[in-house]
Scaffold this motif. Structure first.
Motif, short mmCIF file in Angstrom:
data_model
loop_
_atom_site.label_atom_id
_atom_site.label_comp_id
_atom_site.label_asym_id
_atom_site.label_seq_id
_atom_site.Cartn_x
_atom_site.Cartn_y
_atom_site.Cartn_z
N GLY A 183 0.77 -1.36 0.07
CA GLY A 183 -0.05 -0.11 -0.11
C GLY A 183 0.91 1.21 -0.07
O GLY A 183 0.57 2.17 0.59
N PRO A 226 9.71 0.33 -2.47
CA PRO A 226 9.43 -0.93 -1.80
C PRO A 226 10.36 -1.73 -1.76
O PRO A 226 10.52 -2.58 -0.64
CB PRO A 226 8.19 -1.29 -2.39
N ARG A 237 1.54 -5.90 5.26
CA ARG A 237 0.24 -6.29 4.96
C ARG A 237 0.30 -7.76 5.14
O ARG A 237 1.67 -8.23 4.99
CB ARG A 237 0.08 -5.81 3.22
N SER A 258 -1.01 -10.75 -4.08
CA SER A 258 -1.15 -9.57 -4.56
C SER A 258 0.04 -9.36 -5.68
O SER A 258 -0.10 -9.08 -6.91
CB SER A 258 -1.15 -8.51 -3.83
#
Ligand SMILES: Nc1ncnc2c1ncn2[C@@H]1O[C@H](COP(=O)(O)OS(=O)(=O)O)[C@@H](OP(=O)(O)O)[C@H]1O
Length: 396
Positions: A155, A208, A234, A242
């Motif tokens: 996210g 990330p 997450r 994902s």
């Protein structure tokens, strides 16, 4: 009449040796002027990066950078030249979008991510610019004081775009990948990517993959030991799905999630060399960061809460950054169609904005047995992670 005068001068020149020499000199002068004019015209059409200036480090580095680009295109000299000559000012974003993302470096079965996603981060196709969209030309470029270091598919884009609403935050839109892939370009290169900031404003970026890059902690520490680090985490099982969904959207021919998960389906042995699995072992990666940074300098944002209560998570982030809580409930609305919170007004715009179609993809159905096996696999690592951070993220 004029013609006869001209002939007369020509005749006079041909007969007088002094005048003959003068004429010759005049012709040579004309030739020199012509050559000089052509050269100036040619140099002016060359891109600045091709002009090596030994007194200017940045220029030399930029040329280095182009050298690497050139190498990559060595099979196609025609392409290379056209790219070099048409290179726009912020070309690093284009180069970056050609990259595949080795989320865990050298992982043998790392199906890569297409960074062209960045272009679709907003629902209206607005390209995420390399600079903050607000730039008044004043201030100066600074190295980031805070970085969103992970995790992939946690996210991170939502968090950065929400943070950009804050007047005291200026952020790079695209991912610089400086501490993993572009470190050789040097700090000047990195700084140059940053938007200008005024006194008191915080410069930020997000990449990330730093969280799982072995060298990243030492490198960020070397830049500044005071750098504030933010990690959006997450549920590692959903994160893995994902991650897989993203790869599948770019490469529909890859094997099923189930077959990639196991080394041996019968024994249920998980393939931890698959980056989609390995990234979720947060405790292991965090250990690497704690060799350099104290826990107080790392903020963990819950990816789940970023969706269910964006203002609450943003409140924590603003506190951590030492900023006034300016981003509140008032900034968000829940978009039923998108199924996610969106901004009522994005930075530099008066219109509501949701993230684009690459954020919030529909995940494929994964066999419940496989999901359960993964939950069992991650449980001890999650427990360790809760213990290390002092925060139960509720994934079990
Ligand atoms: N507000 C909002 N809008 C849309 N999407 C949101 C939002 N908040 C969090 N998310 C979740 O962000 C997930 C993508 O994570 P990242 O931005 O970190 O992905 S990336 O690593 O930069 O590719 C993305 O994952 P998927 O749902 O699997 O696509 C979203 O679940």
């Amino acid at each position: 009449m004029e013609y006869s005068l001209f002939c007369h001068h020509l005749y006079a020149l041909s007969v007088s040796p002094v005048k003959k020499k003068l004429g010759l000199l005049f012709v040579m002068l004309l030739l020199w002027v012509y050559m000089l004019y052509s050269c100036v015209g040619y140099c002016a059409t060359m891109p600045p990066s091709l002009v090596v200036d030994n007194n200017n480090n940045n220029r030399a580095k930029e040329t280095d950078f182009l050298g690497k680009y050139a190498e990559a295109e060595s099979g196609r000299p025609d392409l290379m030249m056209s790219k070099l000559l048409s290179r726009p000012q912020s070309s690093w974003t284009e180069i970056e979008s050609d990259y595949d993302e080795p989320a865990v470096r050298r992982a043998p079965r790392d199906f890569s991510k297409d960074e062209a996603d960045r272009a679709e981060d907003w629902d209206d196709g607005r390209r995420v610019s390399s600079l903050s969209s607000f730039s008044n030309g004043s201030g100066s470029k600074k190295l980031p004081q805070a970085i969103i270091i992970g995790v992939k598919k946690g996210g991170t884009r939502a968090l950065l775009e929400f943070l950009r609403v804050h007047p005291d935050i200026r952020a790079v839109g695209a991912e610089p990948h400086f501490f993993d892939r572009n470190y050789d370009n040097g700090m000047d290169w990195y700084r140059d990517l940053m938007p200008k900031t005024l006194e008191g404003q915080i410069t930020m970026e997000k990449t990330p993959s730093y969280f799982v890059t072995r060298e990243a902690p030492a490198r960020i520490y070397a830049m500044s030991r005071d750098t504030k680090l933010i990690v959006v985490v997450r549920d590692p099982v959903t994160r893995a799905i994902s991650d897989y969904t993203q790869t599948l959207s770019k490469k529909p021919d890859i094997p099923t999630f189930e077959s990639l998960t196991f080394k041996n389906r019968t024994t249920g042995l998980i393939d931890t060399s698959w980056s989609a699995i390995q990234i979720g072992i947060y405790a292991k990666h965090l250990d690497n960061w704690l060799q350099f940074f104290p826990m107080s300098q790392i903020l963990f944002v819950s990816g789940e809460r970023l969706i269910s209560d964006p203002a609450g998570e943003l409140g924590r982030v603003q506190d951590f950054l030492g900023l006034k809580r300016i981003i509140t409930d008032k900034h968000f609305y829940f978009n039923q169609t998108k199924g996610f919170p969106c901004l009522k007004k994005a930075e530099g715009s008066s219109k509501p904005h949701c993230l684009g179609k690459t954020k919030g993809r529909t995940h494929p159905n994964i066999h419940p047995e496989v999901v359960q096996r993964l939950r069992d696999f991650y449980r001890p690592f999650n427990m360790k992670f809760y213990q290390m951070t002092g925060h139960n993220f509720g994934w079990d």
